[in-house]
Design an enzyme around this catalytic site. Structure first.
Site, mmCIF file in Angstrom:
data_model
loop_
_atom_site.group_PDB
_atom_site.id
_atom_site.type_symbol
_atom_site.label_atom_id
_atom_site.label_comp_id
_atom_site.label_asym_id
_atom_site.label_seq_id
_atom_site.Cartn_x
_atom_site.Cartn_y
_atom_site.Cartn_z
ATOM 1 N N LYS A 1 -6.641 -6.863 5.225
ATOM 2 C CA LYS A 1 -5.541 -7.779 5.573
ATOM 3 C C LYS A 1 -5.834 -8.609 6.824
ATOM 4 C CE LYS A 1 -1.819 -5.572 3.106
ATOM 5 N NZ LYS A 1 -0.463 -5.041 3.108
ATOM 6 N N ASP B 1 4.585 -9.524 3.392
ATOM 7 C CA ASP B 1 5.012 -8.154 3.744
ATOM 8 C C ASP B 1 6.228 -8.177 4.672
ATOM 9 O OD1 ASP B 1 3.184 -6.663 2.273
ATOM 10 O OD2 ASP B 1 1.694 -6.620 3.877
#
Ligand code: NAP
Length: 283
Positions: free
Chosen positions: A67, A103
């Protein structure tokens, strides 16, 4: 699948247990999209970025351990991903790769309806990609995040970056009246007996959320419930972040209820399966 089928997928490693293909493909079918979501297990980001461009993959989700590592391989970041410093979504527009982060929205969409965040202290345990998303989301909703981490130097750096306070994990009991979000993998299947915060410190928190959804109820959530806290697991975050990816990639609204249903059914089956296996092992 036909030659016109749009391909999406997930990059990271290991991916074998990912529920993203199940959730995305159920959504695409219900939306009538000629699209398919698949797994791209990889350890080499340069090759993966080339593969996305060469094969015309329309979009990919990004998971552990990439990420943050994926940032240098992208052409641009949207504003939110740049501020968060982590990407879980890549969109391919004619070979131009743009990184986004869904997210934070996935998590906050789930929390903001249940818990008061504005003006309140929220402890975020962890200092990885999920912590970054949580810190950004809490700040966007007017909350006062506190970074709580096992490794002091990492936690201090992150707290400095987001302009908030830091506490070592060993001192979490000094907080009183805050909300708590666990963004570490502690307690995730198969190590379900572990917890990041001991039971006797939990009554100090107003509410406790865990980004983990395998199992649906972690030891942390079970003990927080026992201590009188309101609780929230990571399933809503998972569904919301996936729905937002579909919106970014297709411009269409994803069927969240269906997505939640297929994932819940699979997880409930797995929870039941592991309980049976557990019982056999004990007998
Ligand atoms: P990460 O970048 O690897 O960060 C993990 C963090 O957890 C680190 O700060 C690490 O602390 C801490 N940690 C790990 N083991 C620990 C232990 N035994 N005790 C105390 N702290 C520990 O991972 P991530 O990408 O942020 O993901 C974390 C979790 O979030 C994963 O379980 C992932 O599946 C979940 N997640 C869920 C969703 C969802 O949709 N629900 C979305 C994203 C992520 P140190 O700094 O001390 O090493």
């Amino acid at each position: 699948m036909t030659g016109k089928t749009e391909i999406y997928g997930l990059i990271g490693s290991p991916l074998a247990h990912s529920l993203s293909p199940l959730m995305h493909n159920a959504a695409y079918r219900a939306m009538g999209l000629n699209a398919h979501y698949t797994l791209f297990e990889t350890r080499n980001l340069a090759e993966t970025a080339k593969m996305i461009r060469d094969r015309g993959i329309m979009g990919v989700s990004v998971t552990l351990p990439f990420k943050q590592a994926v940032l240098p391989f992208l052409d641009e970041l949207d504003n939110e991903a740049a501020q968060i410093g982590a990407v879980n979504t890549i969109t391919n527009r004619g070979g131009q790769l743009t990184g986004s982060n869904t997210d934070w929205l996935g998590l906050l969409e789930d929390l903001r309806g249940r818990f008061e965040i504005s003006g309140r202290e929220v402890a975020v345990i962890g200092a990885g990609g999920a912590a970054r998303a949580a810190l950004y989301g809490v700040l966007r909703h007017g909350g006062v995040p506190v970074v709580v981490n096992r490794t002091v130097s990492k936690g201090e750096d992150l707290a400095r970056e987001f302009g908030c306070r830091f506490l070592p994990l060993s001192e979490i009991r000094s907080l009183d009246g805050a909300g708590l979000i666990n963004t570490t993998p502690v307690g995730m299947t198969p190590r379900v007996d572990e917890t990041p915060v001991s039971r006797d410190g939990l009554h100090r928190f107003r509410w406790v959320a865990d980004v983990i959804y395998t199992p649906l109820v972690t030891r942390l959530l079970r003990e927080a419930d026992g201590a009188g806290c309101e609780t929230c697991n990571g399933l809503g975050m998972f569904v919301n972040q996936g729905a937002e990816q579909i919106r970014i990639w297709t411009g269409k609204t994803a069927p969240k209820e269906l997505m939640r249903k297929v994932v819940t059914e699979r997880l409930s089956g797995e929870d039941a399966g592991s309980m049976i296996q557990d019982a056999k092992l004990r007998s």
